[in-house]
Design an enzyme around this catalytic site. Structure first.
Site, PDB file in Angstrom:
ATOM      1  N   SER A 166     -44.795 -56.634  83.826  1.00 20.51           N
ATOM      2  CA  SER A 166     -43.599 -55.931  84.508  1.00 20.51           C
ATOM      3  C   SER A 166     -43.582 -56.234  85.623  1.00 20.51           C
ATOM      4  O   SER A 166     -44.035 -55.585  86.891  1.00 20.51           O
ATOM      5  CB  SER A 166     -43.387 -54.689  83.294  1.00 20.51           C
ATOM      6  OG  SER A 166     -41.902 -54.024  83.951  1.00 20.51           O
ATOM      7  N   TYR A 216     -46.176 -46.159  81.553  1.00 20.91           N
ATOM      8  CA  TYR A 216     -45.710 -47.210  81.269  1.00 20.91           C
ATOM      9  C   TYR A 216     -45.523 -48.232  82.458  1.00 20.91           C
ATOM     10  O   TYR A 216     -46.539 -49.321  82.091  1.00 20.91           O
ATOM     11  CB  TYR A 216     -43.888 -46.801  80.576  1.00 20.91           C
ATOM     12  CG  TYR A 216     -43.902 -48.951  80.259  1.00 20.91           C
ATOM     13  CD1 TYR A 216     -43.776 -49.503  79.205  1.00 20.91           C
ATOM     14  CD2 TYR A 216     -42.581 -49.292  81.784  1.00 20.91           C
ATOM     15  CE1 TYR A 216     -43.757 -50.673  79.044  1.00 20.91           C
ATOM     16  CE2 TYR A 216     -42.490 -50.903  81.519  1.00 20.91           C
ATOM     17  CZ  TYR A 216     -43.014 -51.359  80.202  1.00 20.91           C
ATOM     18  OH  TYR A 216     -41.896 -52.370  80.048  1.00 20.91           O
ATOM     19  N   LYS A 264     -49.602 -51.637  82.484  1.00 20.47           N
ATOM     20  CA  LYS A 264     -49.237 -52.267  82.370  1.00 20.47           C
ATOM     21  C   LYS A 264     -49.724 -53.117  83.991  1.00 20.47           C
ATOM     22  O   LYS A 264     -50.776 -54.427  83.830  1.00 20.47           O
ATOM     23  CB  LYS A 264     -47.614 -52.750  82.835  1.00 20.47           C
ATOM     24  CG  LYS A 264     -46.787 -52.535  81.909  1.00 20.47           C
ATOM     25  CD  LYS A 264     -46.395 -54.284  80.646  1.00 20.47           C
ATOM     26  CE  LYS A 264     -45.692 -53.447  79.316  1.00 20.47           C
ATOM     27  NZ  LYS A 264     -46.581 -54.507  78.564  1.00 20.47           N
TER      28      LYS A 264
HETATM   29  P1  NAD Z   1     -39.337 -54.021  71.712  1.00 18.85           P
HETATM   30  O1  NAD Z   1     -40.023 -52.885  71.773  1.00 18.85           O
HETATM   31  O2  NAD Z   1     -38.439 -55.132  71.379  1.00 18.85           O
HETATM   32  O3  NAD Z   1     -40.875 -54.821  71.506  1.00 18.85           O
HETATM   33  C1  NAD Z   1     -42.408 -54.871  71.222  1.00 18.85           C
HETATM   34  C2  NAD Z   1     -42.735 -54.360  70.039  1.00 18.85           C
HETATM   35  O4  NAD Z   1     -44.228 -54.095  69.870  1.00 18.85           O
HETATM   36  C3  NAD Z   1     -42.031 -53.976  68.611  1.00 18.85           C
HETATM   37  O5  NAD Z   1     -41.157 -55.019  68.444  1.00 18.85           O
HETATM   38  C4  NAD Z   1     -42.404 -53.232  68.100  1.00 18.85           C
HETATM   39  O6  NAD Z   1     -42.654 -52.752  67.107  1.00 18.85           O
HETATM   40  C5  NAD Z   1     -44.603 -53.665  68.566  1.00 18.85           C
HETATM   41  N1  NAD Z   1     -44.981 -53.058  68.694  1.00 18.85           N
HETATM   42  C6  NAD Z   1     -45.328 -51.719  70.104  1.00 18.85           C
HETATM   43  N2  NAD Z   1     -46.660 -51.108  69.496  1.00 18.85           N
HETATM   44  C7  NAD Z   1     -47.283 -51.918  68.381  1.00 18.85           C
HETATM   45  C8  NAD Z   1     -48.752 -51.746  67.501  1.00 18.85           C
HETATM   46  N3  NAD Z   1     -49.258 -50.873  68.464  1.00 18.85           N
HETATM   47  N4  NAD Z   1     -49.401 -52.660  66.653  1.00 18.85           N
HETATM   48  C9  NAD Z   1     -48.614 -53.763  66.392  1.00 18.85           C
HETATM   49  N5  NAD Z   1     -46.916 -54.076  66.885  1.00 18.85           N
HETATM   50  C10 NAD Z   1     -46.508 -53.192  68.501  1.00 18.85           C
HETATM   51  O7  NAD Z   1     -40.241 -54.641  73.923  1.00 18.85           O
HETATM   52  P2  NAD Z   1     -39.447 -55.813  74.465  1.00 18.85           P
HETATM   53  O8  NAD Z   1     -38.196 -55.593  75.314  1.00 18.85           O
HETATM   54  O9  NAD Z   1     -39.476 -57.199  73.174  1.00 18.85           O
HETATM   55  O10 NAD Z   1     -40.629 -56.135  75.399  1.00 18.85           O
HETATM   56  C11 NAD Z   1     -41.779 -56.931  74.415  1.00 18.85           C
HETATM   57  C12 NAD Z   1     -42.821 -56.559  75.812  1.00 18.85           C
HETATM   58  O11 NAD Z   1     -42.436 -56.606  77.128  1.00 18.85           O
HETATM   59  C13 NAD Z   1     -43.126 -55.109  75.829  1.00 18.85           C
HETATM   60  O12 NAD Z   1     -44.872 -55.239  75.738  1.00 18.85           O
HETATM   61  C14 NAD Z   1     -42.710 -54.782  77.300  1.00 18.85           C
HETATM   62  O13 NAD Z   1     -43.454 -53.216  77.708  1.00 18.85           O
HETATM   63  C15 NAD Z   1     -42.180 -56.079  78.038  1.00 18.85           C
HETATM   64  N6  NAD Z   1     -41.125 -55.702  79.137  1.00 18.85           N
HETATM   65  C16 NAD Z   1     -40.486 -55.423  78.674  1.00 18.85           C
HETATM   66  C17 NAD Z   1     -38.895 -55.416  79.757  1.00 18.85           C
HETATM   67  C18 NAD Z   1     -38.124 -55.072  79.265  1.00 18.85           C
HETATM   68  O14 NAD Z   1     -36.963 -55.294  80.071  1.00 18.85           O
HETATM   69  N7  NAD Z   1     -37.482 -55.556  78.064  1.00 18.85           N
HETATM   70  C19 NAD Z   1     -39.269 -55.621  80.602  1.00 18.85           C
HETATM   71  C20 NAD Z   1     -40.492 -55.889  80.896  1.00 18.85           C
HETATM   72  C21 NAD Z   1     -41.477 -55.796  80.256  1.00 18.85           C
HETATM   73  N1  UFG Z   2     -28.623 -47.710  84.647  1.00 18.81           N
HETATM   74  C1  UFG Z   2     -27.305 -47.269  84.835  1.00 18.81           C
HETATM   75  N2  UFG Z   2     -26.225 -46.377  84.121  1.00 18.81           N
HETATM   76  C2  UFG Z   2     -27.859 -46.628  82.803  1.00 18.81           C
HETATM   77  C3  UFG Z   2     -28.863 -47.472  82.352  1.00 18.81           C
HETATM   78  C4  UFG Z   2     -29.231 -48.323  83.812  1.00 18.81           C
HETATM   79  O1  UFG Z   2     -26.466 -47.236  86.245  1.00 18.81           O
HETATM   80  O2  UFG Z   2     -27.049 -46.061  81.471  1.00 18.81           O
HETATM   81  C5  UFG Z   2     -29.147 -48.613  86.081  1.00 18.81           C
HETATM   82  C6  UFG Z   2     -29.811 -47.759  86.618  1.00 18.81           C
HETATM   83  O3  UFG Z   2     -30.142 -47.600  86.990  1.00 18.81           O
HETATM   84  C7  UFG Z   2     -30.863 -48.972  87.226  1.00 18.81           C
HETATM   85  C8  UFG Z   2     -30.188 -50.562  86.118  1.00 18.81           C
HETATM   86  O4  UFG Z   2     -29.402 -50.222  86.118  1.00 18.81           O
HETATM   87  O5  UFG Z   2     -29.785 -49.153  88.513  1.00 18.81           O
HETATM   88  C9  UFG Z   2     -30.961 -50.926  85.405  1.00 18.81           C
HETATM   89  O6  UFG Z   2     -31.439 -50.420  84.973  1.00 18.81           O
HETATM   90  P1  UFG Z   2     -32.635 -50.592  83.159  1.00 18.81           P
HETATM   91  O7  UFG Z   2     -32.826 -49.713  82.700  1.00 18.81           O
HETATM   92  O8  UFG Z   2     -31.883 -51.395  82.674  1.00 18.81           O
HETATM   93  O9  UFG Z   2     -33.623 -51.696  83.864  1.00 18.81           O
HETATM   94  P2  UFG Z   2     -34.939 -50.861  84.963  1.00 18.81           P
HETATM   95  O10 UFG Z   2     -34.783 -51.987  85.797  1.00 18.81           O
HETATM   96  O11 UFG Z   2     -34.988 -49.522  85.788  1.00 18.81           O
HETATM   97  O12 UFG Z   2     -36.208 -51.048  84.152  1.00 18.81           O
HETATM   98  C10 UFG Z   2     -36.618 -52.216  83.401  1.00 18.81           C
HETATM   99  C11 UFG Z   2     -37.552 -51.535  82.039  1.00 18.81           C
HETATM  100  C12 UFG Z   2     -38.655 -51.510  82.482  1.00 18.81           C
HETATM  101  C13 UFG Z   2     -39.163 -53.247  83.590  1.00 18.81           C
HETATM  102  C14 UFG Z   2     -37.757 -53.482  84.381  1.00 18.81           C
HETATM  103  C15 UFG Z   2     -38.575 -53.956  85.048  1.00 18.81           C
HETATM  104  O13 UFG Z   2     -36.083 -50.733  81.328  1.00 18.81           O
HETATM  105  O14 UFG Z   2     -39.058 -51.332  81.192  1.00 18.81           O
HETATM  106  O15 UFG Z   2     -37.074 -53.404  84.103  1.00 18.81           O
HETATM  107  O16 UFG Z   2     -38.966 -54.898  84.465  1.00 18.81           O
HETATM  108  F1  UFG Z   2     -40.477 -52.429  83.783  1.00 18.81           F
END
Ligand code: NAD
Ligand code: UFG
Length: 339
Positions: free
Chosen positions: A124, A149, A153
């Site tokens: 991330s 969190y 990572k």
């Molecule tokens: P998500 O929660 O939709 O998907 C994660 C999946 O992992 C879920 O389906 C959950 O059931 C499964 N899981 C969690 N713990 C588990 C375990 N112990 N055993 C088996 N399955 C398990 O999240 P996502 O948005 O699809 O994110 C996928 C990956 O990308 C995550 O590692 C997340 O941290 C990373 N990531 C997400 C974002 C974002 O903004 N969505 C940004 C950066 C990194």
């Molecule tokens: N924001 C609002 N109102 C809301 C939600 C978010 O103003 O209700 C703003 C936040 O303050 C930020 C922007 O929208 O400025 C984006 O916020 P998000 O929560 O959508 O995303 P973040 O950048 O905070 O974090 C996301 C994921 C993390 C990941 C990160 C970088 O939640 O898991 O992107 O990949 F680590």
């Protein structure tokens, strides 16, 4: 290739499954459904017209993981499984460290024991220290994370890097995602947050749908052009395709490789609100609220390395991201639960 996708029933993993199946790979998903619904995988099969194998299992269950590897010959693992709610990680740090580090360690041990040494890891933008100049390149400083969190990572990257250092047979892709949004253009799969969304785009689309009264914009006094936070939003289908490109790259490139996956463009919260309204014709009422703890003013990447070395570049526009988010939200007002 035979691919194991951990967390493949989740938001990003399910979109990756679509792209992997479309590219001709065979897919096994291991997910405990902690934050997912198995219906999502049935829809992946509908989109692609292909089948995948689903194992409902916890990656912390060593015996189940071992049995999975005993009964399959995987060429490569895409490791999406993890808990991802930043605020929750502050409240429940041990649960986050146990799950996110435990799954990575068990997985690597089981992979090594079965001679499978290719892994792509969902990292991330949060691993970059907040004091970097923008845009961030892969060589920018990491650490100084503001929540457990983020540290999971950071630590997982270290665990994978040390694993590859000790055994040059490993190929490790550390993929640093920026802000994935949007949904598959079919409207069949998308982000299905439980409860009140933490992230911006699901909150915007639920507000447009009338499920939330108004969006709280967290902070209107950041040193950004309009005072609201700036992020690098990318379409989840582009992100999913980045994994297929990264998988192709692994052949002939042992060792550890770090890639930013983003567009390189920063948009503010208000840019997102206005783009959503323009793309969908829906109104998104909002108020400016206090800053959210742990947020930074702006984060966006330099994605040049991914383009140069993986041949991958985000193609979808901001309008596409908004349109596809709304298409998913309006067709599935209750997410996957309705089915
Ligand atoms: P998500 O929660 O939709 O998907 C994660 C999946 O992992 C879920 O389906 C959950 O059931 C499964 N899981 C969690 N713990 C588990 C375990 N112990 N055993 C088996 N399955 C398990 O999240 P996502 O948005 O699809 O994110 C996928 C990956 O990308 C995550 O590692 C997340 O941290 C990373 N990531 C997400 C974002 C974002 O903004 N969505 C940004 C950066 C990194
Ligand atoms: N924001 C609002 N109102 C809301 C939600 C978010 O103003 O209700 C703003 C936040 O303050 C930020 C922007 O929208 O400025 C984006 O916020 P998000 O929560 O959508 O995303 P973040 O950048 O905070 O974090 C996301 C994921 C993390 C990941 C990160 C970088 O939640 O898991 O992107 O990949 F680590």
């Amino acid at each position: 290739m035979n691919v194991l996708v951990t967390g493949g029933a989740g938001y990003i993993g399910s979109h990756a499954c679509v792209e992997l199946l479309n590219a001709g790979h065979s897919v096994v998903v291991a997910d405990n459904l902690a934050n997912a619904n198995a219906e999502c995988l049935r829809r992946v099969e509908r989109i692609t017209g292909k089948t995948l194998e689903f194992r409902e299992m916890d990656l912390l269950d060593r015996a189940a993981l071992n049995e999975l590897f005993d009964t399959h010959r995987f060429d490569c693992v895409l490791h999406f499984a993890g808990l991802k709610a930043v605020g929750e990680s502050v409240q429940q740090p041990l649960r986050y460290y146990n799950n996110n580090l435990g799954t990575t360690i068990h997985l690597c041990q089981t992979m090594a024991a079965h001679g499978v040494k290719k892994i792509l890891f969902s990292s991330s933008a949060t691993v970059y220290s907040p004091d970097n100049a923008m845009p961030v390149k892969e060589s920018a400083r990491t650490g100084g994370c503001t929540n457990p969190y983020g540290w999971t990572k950071y630590m997982s990257e270290q665990i994978l890097t040390d694993t590859a250092k000790a055994d040059p047979g490993w190929t490790v892709m550390l993929l640093r995602y920026f802000n994935p949004v949007g949904a598959h253009p079919s409207g069949l799969i998308g982000e299905d947050p439980r409860g009140i969304p933490n992230n911006l785009m699901p909150y915007i689309s639920q507000t447009a749908a009338g499920r939330r009264e108004k969006l709280s914009v967290f902070g209107g006094d950041y040193p950004t052009p309009d005072g609201t936070g700036v992020r690098d939003y990318l379409h989840v289908v582009d992100l999913a395709r980045g994994h297929v490109a990264a998988m192709d790259y692994m052949a002939g490139h042992p060792g550890v490789h770090v890639f930013n996956l983003g567009t390189g463009r920063g948009y503010s919260v208000l840019d997102m609100v206005h783009a959503f309204e323009a793309a969908t014709g829906k109104r998104v009422p909002y108020v400016i609220a206090p800053r959210r703890a742990g947020d930074v003013a702006e984060v966006y990447c330099d994605p040049a390395k991914a383009e140069r070395e993986l041949g991958w570049k985000a193609e979808y526009s901001l309008e596409d991201m908004c349109r596809d988010s709304w298409n998913w939200q309006s067709k599935n007002p209750n997410g996957f639960a309705a089915d």
